[in-house]
Design a protein around this motif. Structure first.
Motif, PDB file in Angstrom:
ATOM      1  N   THR A   1       0.812  -1.211   0.000  1.00  8.68           N
ATOM      2  CA  THR A   1       0.000   0.000   0.000  1.00  8.68           C
ATOM      3  C   THR A   1       0.851   1.270   0.000  1.00  8.68           C
ATOM      4  N   ASP A   2       1.955   1.263   0.749  1.00  4.27           N
ATOM      5  CA  ASP A   2       2.812   2.459   0.776  1.00  4.27           C
ATOM      6  C   ASP A   2       3.338   2.788  -0.610  1.00  4.27           C
ATOM      7  N   GLU A   3       3.761   1.742  -1.318  1.00  2.00           N
ATOM      8  CA  GLU A   3       4.291   1.942  -2.671  1.00  2.00           C
ATOM      9  C   GLU A   3       3.217   2.463  -3.619  1.00  2.00           C
ATOM     10  N   LEU A   4       1.982   2.011  -3.419  1.00  2.00           N
ATOM     11  CA  LEU A   4       0.892   2.449  -4.294  1.00  2.00           C
ATOM     12  C   LEU A   4       0.651   3.947  -4.166  1.00  2.00           C
ATOM     13  N   PHE A   5       0.655   4.442  -2.941  1.00  2.00           N
ATOM     14  CA  PHE A   5       0.466   5.883  -2.753  1.00  2.00           C
ATOM     15  C   PHE A   5       1.616   6.669  -3.399  1.00  2.00           C
ATOM     16  N   ASP A   6       2.824   6.116  -3.297  1.00  2.00           N
ATOM     17  CA  ASP A   6       3.974   6.783  -3.910  1.00  2.00           C
ATOM     18  C   ASP A   6       3.829   6.837  -5.431  1.00  2.00           C
ATOM     19  N   LEU A   7       3.302   5.751  -6.020  1.00  2.00           N
ATOM     20  CA  LEU A   7       3.192   5.675  -7.475  1.00  2.00           C
ATOM     21  C   LEU A   7       2.287   6.751  -8.056  1.00  2.00           C
ATOM     22  N   ILE A   8       1.289   7.161  -7.286  1.00  2.00           N
ATOM     23  CA  ILE A   8       0.384   8.194  -7.799  1.00  2.00           C
ATOM     24  C   ILE A   8       0.677   9.549  -7.132  1.00  2.00           C
ATOM     25  N   ASN A   9       1.852   9.617  -6.493  1.00  2.00           N
ATOM     26  CA  ASN A   9       2.298  10.871  -5.862  1.00  2.00           C
ATOM     27  C   ASN A   9       1.276  11.426  -4.879  1.00  2.00           C
ATOM     28  N   MET A  10       0.747  10.519  -4.045  1.00  2.00           N
ATOM     29  CA  MET A  10      -0.251  10.936  -3.068  1.00  2.00           C
ATOM     30  C   MET A  10       0.293  10.747  -1.665  1.00  2.00           C
ATOM     31  N   SER A  11       0.094  11.729  -0.832  1.00  2.00           N
ATOM     32  CA  SER A  11       0.457  11.617   0.572  1.00  2.00           C
ATOM     33  C   SER A  11      -0.789  11.191   1.347  1.00  2.00           C
ATOM     34  N   PRO A  12      -0.861   9.933   1.782  1.00  3.23           N
ATOM     35  CA  PRO A  12      -2.101   9.443   2.384  1.00  3.23           C
ATOM     36  C   PRO A  12      -2.370  10.070   3.744  1.00  3.23           C
ATOM     37  N   GLY A  13      -3.633  10.254   4.050  1.00  4.30           N
ATOM     38  CA  GLY A  13      -4.038  10.709   5.373  1.00  4.30           C
ATOM     39  C   GLY A  13      -4.053   9.544   6.343  1.00  4.30           C
ATOM     40  N   GLU A  14      -4.428   9.826   7.577  1.00  4.41           N
ATOM     41  CA  GLU A  14      -4.426   8.783   8.608  1.00  4.41           C
ATOM     42  C   GLU A  14      -5.371   7.651   8.245  1.00  4.41           C
ATOM     43  N   PHE A  15      -6.525   7.998   7.660  1.00  3.09           N
ATOM     44  CA  PHE A  15      -7.499   6.972   7.273  1.00  3.09           C
ATOM     45  C   PHE A  15      -6.935   6.076   6.174  1.00  3.09           C
ATOM     46  N   GLN A  16      -6.393   6.701   5.126  1.00  3.85           N
ATOM     47  CA  GLN A  16      -5.881   5.922   3.989  1.00  3.85           C
ATOM     48  C   GLN A  16      -4.767   4.969   4.411  1.00  3.85           C
ATOM     49  N   LYS A  17      -3.930   5.392   5.369  1.00  6.81           N
ATOM     50  CA  LYS A  17      -2.817   4.556   5.822  1.00  6.81           C
ATOM     51  C   LYS A  17      -3.307   3.244   6.448  1.00  6.81           C
ATOM     52  N   GLN A  18      -4.520   3.264   6.981  1.00  8.59           N
ATOM     53  CA  GLN A  18      -5.035   2.103   7.707  1.00  8.59           C
ATOM     54  C   GLN A  18      -5.897   1.191   6.841  1.00  8.59           C
ATOM     55  N   SER A  19      -6.055   1.509   5.567  1.00 10.37           N
ATOM     56  CA  SER A  19      -6.955   0.727   4.722  1.00 10.37           C
ATOM     57  C   SER A  19      -6.318   0.438   3.374  1.00 10.37           C
ATOM     58  N   ASP A  20      -6.154  -0.845   3.060  1.00  6.02           N
ATOM     59  CA  ASP A  20      -5.622  -1.179   1.744  1.00  6.02           C
ATOM     60  C   ASP A  20      -6.652  -0.949   0.652  1.00  6.02           C
TER      61      ASP A  20
END
Length: 615
Positions: free
Chosen positions: A160-179
């Protein structure tokens, strides 16, 4: 499974292909689709009790009118809660228009979830918290219909961490906890790009072909778009299950074949498996196609689906569970020294009943063979009484334990809680001859061994058997899962704890240090995904040695009865369940590189005393 674990979610998808008036005229109700969705979800409720949700899309709405709706619940009975609320809405409408159900157009306009596209989900919280916000489906909204997306799935992702990086998105607290949040952001990212090139006519297959190769995990996902298009897709290894059925009225998909068969009363061959890497894609007109999105890789469908998770009402799964029990019969006969006269067979919990039938079938085959040999050896030297006694010999079967489903413990202190856990099962007294009978009980699988030690073995020993043999229809669970089952901590596994205990007993603790240092080196070089080094922990021991140590570990100190443990072999598992060869939790052979990363990280967490999941 006596050790409760959380596992695969369930998916339900329905696309109505006719106007609502058609269903009212033919089936007598305008809520035909919702009724079927309810059944489809209830027939899969074994797949998730942490929460549920449904989303719907209405076709051909006037601009400005809502067309995408969602209801979610994390109530104790979430499916019932959702559909009770829908029923309340209908009753409210009937107060003002008593015959509104006779007017399909009015019902569609006034009942929010009455849509032609329906997506249901049952959740087990393997990732994220159990707040209702984490229940599927998730929704991304936009002013343009083609950019609206409702998404739900049965899966875990390990990148999941890599996925957010691929779309240049900095995930919020909610996104970090949900694949699912990570998957949603990636899919929506490519959906928006495609919609910008082809406004409101985005090609879903192109979106999936760009997004899904980025996902490391096993998955079956379903999505609804605001423009009336929809899809259901399965991962390239076929790790998570998916089936579909279509006729001129509906297109349906679900996680289990039997759920579709029962809900729509159709034959086995009418419900088809969605093959690995394929997507069921339905356009806004209700035309569907099966498209190859990812090149299929080696099929590694989850074997736990056949052992335990899926309902046994599927005829193929039923036969496979019979076979799992039957394969164990030879080993059990050897362990009881072929003494069927002084052996009682039973099962714990109820989900092990079908494997129990297979085990008993193997015993009956042996007993019948002995009967024939003995009778033939008599020649003419027998009496009617002697013959009757031999013919009437049977395998001794008893319902030894009954789970008290009403029992709940409010005590949180470990010492007192263990005392309460002992009484989760009630035992049937008077079934075992004290110090004479061997008691054989079969379980689906043994994960942590906690319930066996704290409840079942202690309870069974009160009956006074000469020996207790615990049989597992699954092999030893040695490695974490990261594709949908909540088994991510090595220290939880009784097989891993047994291997550690053996290393310490035999003065081989240096192996722990060596494996730890090698994994740390892989971590430093960014190569955690390259190799499963935890296999080396098990290499010095045979499966039988580990089973003997497990038997010691699950025997409470005050229990003097001899306890043995018998596990299924991996070879017999594959012979019993030939189409579901995913066995990484038993063998450590992960289908994706992310699995190696998870198991190595889980070992680091264990050595460093971190009680966190490996992904």
């Amino acid at each position: 499974m006596s050790d409760e674990i959380k596992h695969e979610c369930g998916l339900a998808y329905i696309r109505l292909r006719k106007p609502f008036s058609y269903y009212q005229q033919k089936h007598g109700t305008v809520t035909y689709g919702l009724n079927k969705l309810y059944l489809l979800m209830e027939k899969q409720h074994n797949r998730g009790q942490d929460g549920a949700g449904i989303a719907s899309v209405k076709l051909n709405c006037e601009p400005g009118y809502p067309y995408l709706h969602r209801i979610r619940s994390n109530a104790p009975q979430p499916i019932a809660d959702i559909f009770f609320k829908i029923g309340q809405e209908i009753r409210e409408l009937e107060k003002y228009q008593p015959d509104i159900k006779q007017h399909p157009g009015l019902m569609k306009g006034h009942l929010p979830v009455l849509g032609e596209l329906l997506l249901g989900h049952l959740r087990y919280g393997t990732q994220g918290k159990n707040n209702v916000e984490f229940c599927h489906p998730f929704i991304k909204r936009d002013l343009l219909p083609g950019k609206n997306l409702a998404l739900a799935g049965n899966f875990n992702l390990v990148n999941t961490d890599e996925l957010f990086d691929l779309i240049n998105m900095s995930p919020g607290e909610f996104q970090k906890q949900s694949d699912l949040a990570a998957m949603m952001e990636v899919l929506h990212h490519f959906l928006v790009r495609e919609d910008e090139q082809n406004p409101n006519t985005a090609d879903i297959s192109k979106v999936l072909k760009k997004a899904t190769p980025l996902f490391d995990g096993g998955y079956t996902i379903g999505g609804l778009l605001g423009n009336g298009c929809s899809f259901v897709m399965r991962d390239a290894h076929g790790i998570r299950p998916a089936y579909y059925y279509a006729n001129d009225e509906v297109i349906v998909a679900a996680s289990e074949r039997a759920a579709i068969r029962t809900t729509f009363n159709v034959g086995e061959n009418e419900v088809l498996e969605l093959m690995p890497g394929n997507a069921l894609i339905v356009d806004d007109k209700g035309n569907y196609s099966i498209q190859q999105i990812l090149e299929p890789k080696e099929r590694r469908a989850c074997s736990f689906e056949r052992i335990y998770f899926s309902r046994g009402s599927d005829e193929k799964i039923y036969r496979e569970r019979i076979a799992l029990g039957h394969h164990l019969s030879k080993t059990v006969l050897e362990r009881i020294n072929y003494d069927l006269r002084n052996t009682i067979f039973s099962y714990i919990p109820n989900t092990a009943e079908v494997a129990f039938f297979g085990l008993v079938k193997g015993m009956e085959e042996y007993l019948n063979k002995i009967k024939v040999e003995r009778i033939l050896s008599w020649g003419n030297d027998f009496t009617p009484e002697k013959l009757e006694e031999m013919v009437n010999r049977k395998i001794r079967q008893e319902k030894i334990a009954i789970k008290d489903v009403k029992l709940r413990t409010f005590i949180t202190e470990d010492s007192n809680r263990n005392e309460m856990v002992q009484h989760v099962y009630d035992i049937t007294y008077g079934t075992v001859r004290k110090d004479e009978d061997t008691l054989v009980v079969i379980d689906d699988s043994i994960v942590r061994g906690t319930t066996l030690k704290e409840s079942i073995v202690r309870m069974l020993s009160r009956l006074g058997p000469k020996k207790i043999i615990v049989v597992s229809s699954a092999p030893q669970i040695r490695y974490p899962d990261c594709y949908g089952i909540d088994m991510s901590k090595l220290g939880d596994f009784i097989a891993f704890r047994a291997a550690i205990a053996l290393l310490k007993e035999r003065g081989q603790e240096h192996l722990l240090t060596e494996v730890h240092e090698k994994i740390k080196e892989l971590q430093r070089t960014g190569q955690l995904h390259s190799e499963n080094l935890v296999k080396k922990i098990y290499d010095p021991f045979t499966p039988e040695e580990i089973s003997r140590k497990i038997a010691e570990l699950i025997t409470p100190p005050e229990v003097s009865t001899q306890v043995e443990v018998i596990y299924q072999t991996v070879a017999d598992l594959h012979e019993s369940c030939p189409t579901n060869t995913g066995d990484w939790y038993f063998t450590g052979n992960y289908p994706t590189a992310g699995g190696n990363k998870v198991v190595n990280k889980a070992f680091l967490n264990y050595i460093e005393g971190k009680n966190v999941r490996g992904y």
